[in-house]
Design a protein around this motif. Structure first.
Motif, short mmCIF file in Angstrom:
data_model
loop_
_atom_site.label_atom_id
_atom_site.label_comp_id
_atom_site.label_asym_id
_atom_site.label_seq_id
_atom_site.Cartn_x
_atom_site.Cartn_y
_atom_site.Cartn_z
N ARG A 13 0.82 -1.21 0.00
CA ARG A 13 0.00 0.00 0.00
C ARG A 13 0.85 1.26 0.00
N THR A 192 -0.72 4.48 6.28
CA THR A 192 0.18 3.44 5.79
C THR A 192 1.63 3.82 6.03
N SER A 225 -3.52 0.37 7.84
CA SER A 225 -2.91 -0.56 6.90
C SER A 225 -2.17 -1.66 7.65
#
Length: 428
Positions: A13, A192, A225
């Motif tokens: 990600r 993330t 994430s």
């Protein structure tokens, strides 16, 4: 006529975030942005190098573009560009190989190229946090980078070498980024990084950062994430009940064998991992925990492997990413003996996948008869699809509006495509 810039993104990600930021920047410069190499003036491959297979996929994308007539500017970036820079420059002499530290400066490089102001790409000032908030991306949700690099040095992992040591972004910059993307119209943001649980900036840790985020007076849904199972504090588990935070974590396990975890140099025990899962399920019995499992790590016995199989059943994972151990040079594991034969790795991964699919099916059936708040991502003339708050895909058999929340009553599980997907009816 607008110049066309194409992207192909492999891996995590974090790569997706960086591609989105670059794509948005190019759109702002007047480029037409696409997701392939066809008829493009610039093609950017954002590579992954976490496994040998990742390297192969990255090389395939580059070769496919060149073999199918790409004549424009070719840029290879991402972790493979850090790991194999000299090899890539030798193999693709007409390509620009740009490492992660300079990735954010790629638009400057491209503009200089077309203005015939060519200078070596590594002279541009980049920086791992030098990405502007992305107004136009390839995704419905907006990713927010809070951290980069890793100090864990797991014995199998090349990431500290290609991403560098752990660094964290300032709280003010993160909050400002979220404020901007919500103003762009995003309803959901995903935080993330490489090792986000180790976030630390000016005395603020990960839980405290989450508190700052959820206290923002803005309307958005927050996802976390992929995260390492470090010893989370009480505030973290308390925050998992907050209405802005979705009840899903991708909590990396890798193995349920204590001896294998020790050889992997992971920063937790399976006993600790189980306690974390138990606390999350106290927050919400359906809390969706997804994970990674590596099979065939050097020295992994059949008994070690069976512990991972048992853990998948016992911990009720919503999804499992299964990886066959891949030897990476410059890692401690590459020097280990007692390698597991490739055929045995394949056998074990197939067993894991079968058990994981049964788990996924059973977990998703628990949503039948319940409501999900779904953010629509894909639409056709006949149906719409998106993700509910538990990060489980939901399909509605009517066209709806993209990037909008809908309350859906789940009626059944659709398995026609091999992947169990929840199907529901719009609550009007």
């Amino acid at each position: 006529m607008k110049k066309r810039v194409g992207f192909k993104t492999l891996g995590c990600r974090l790569n997706q975030f960086e591609t989105d930021a670059l794509a948005s920047r190019f759109a702002g410069l007047g480029y037409e942005v696409v997701e392939d190499s066809k008829d493009t003036d610039v093609f950017i491959v954002n590579t992954c190098t976490v496994t040998n297979q990742s390297d192969q996929k990255s090389r395939y994308v580059v070769n496919h573009a060149l073999n199918h007539g790409h004549k424009g500017m070719l840029i290879i970036t991402g972790c493979m560009a850090n790991h194999h820079k000299e090899q890539l420059e030798k193999r693709y002499p007409n390509a620009y190989v740009v490492d992660n530290q300079q990735k954010s400066a790629i638009p400057q490089l491209v503009e200089a190229h077309f203005n015939q102001e060519i200078i070596p790409s590594n002279t541009y000032e980049g920086g791992v946090f030098s990405y502007a908030p992305a107004g136009e991306t390839f995704h419905t949700r907006s990713m927010i980078k809070i951290q980069d690099g890793c100090d864990n040095f797991c014995s199998f992992c090349i990431i500290p070498k290609v991403r560098g040591r752990a660094v964290s972004r300032s709280v003010d910059a993160i909050l400002e980024n979220i404020k901007q993307v919500v103003a762009f119209g995003y309803k959901e943001v995903v935080i993330t990084g490489v090792n986000i649980s180790r976030y630390q900036h000016d005395g603020v840790n990960f839980s405290q950062l989450l508190r700052h985020i959820v206290d923002m007076d803005l309307d958005f849904r927050l996802r976390i994430s992929s995260i390492e199972p470090d010893s989370f504090d009480d505030e973290f588990f308390e925050l998992m009940q907050h209405p802005k935070i979705t009840p899903h974590l991708h909590l990396c396990l890798q193995s349920a064998s204590e001896s294998v975890l020790l050889q992997m140099r992971r920063m937790y025990t399976y006993k600790l991992y189980k306690r974390m899962v138990a606390r999350l399920r106290e927050v919400d019995p359906r809390f969706n925990i997804t994970t990674d499992i590596i099979v065939g790590f050097p020295g992994e016995s059949e008994a070690d492997f069976e512990k991972s199989v048992t853990a998948i059943k016992d911990l009720d994972f919503g999804h499992v990413h299964t990886f066959k151990y891949s030897k990476r040079e410059d890692t401690r594991a590459a020097r280990m003996n007692n390698g597991v034969p490739e055929g045995e790795k394949t056998r074990r991964s197939e067993i894991i996948r079968k058990v994981a699919l049964e788990n996924k099916r059973a977990y998703r059936k628990r949503f039948i008869g319940c409501h999900q708040v779904v953010l629509i991502e894909t639409i056709t003339d006949d149906w719409s699809k998106g993700y509910g708050e538990y990060y489980v895909p939901v399909k509605v058999n009517e066209p709806l509006l993209k990037n909008k929340f809908y309350t859906v009553l789940i009626t059944h599980l659709d398995e026609e495509q091999g992947e169990p997907i929840l199907v529901g009816e719009l609550v009007k």
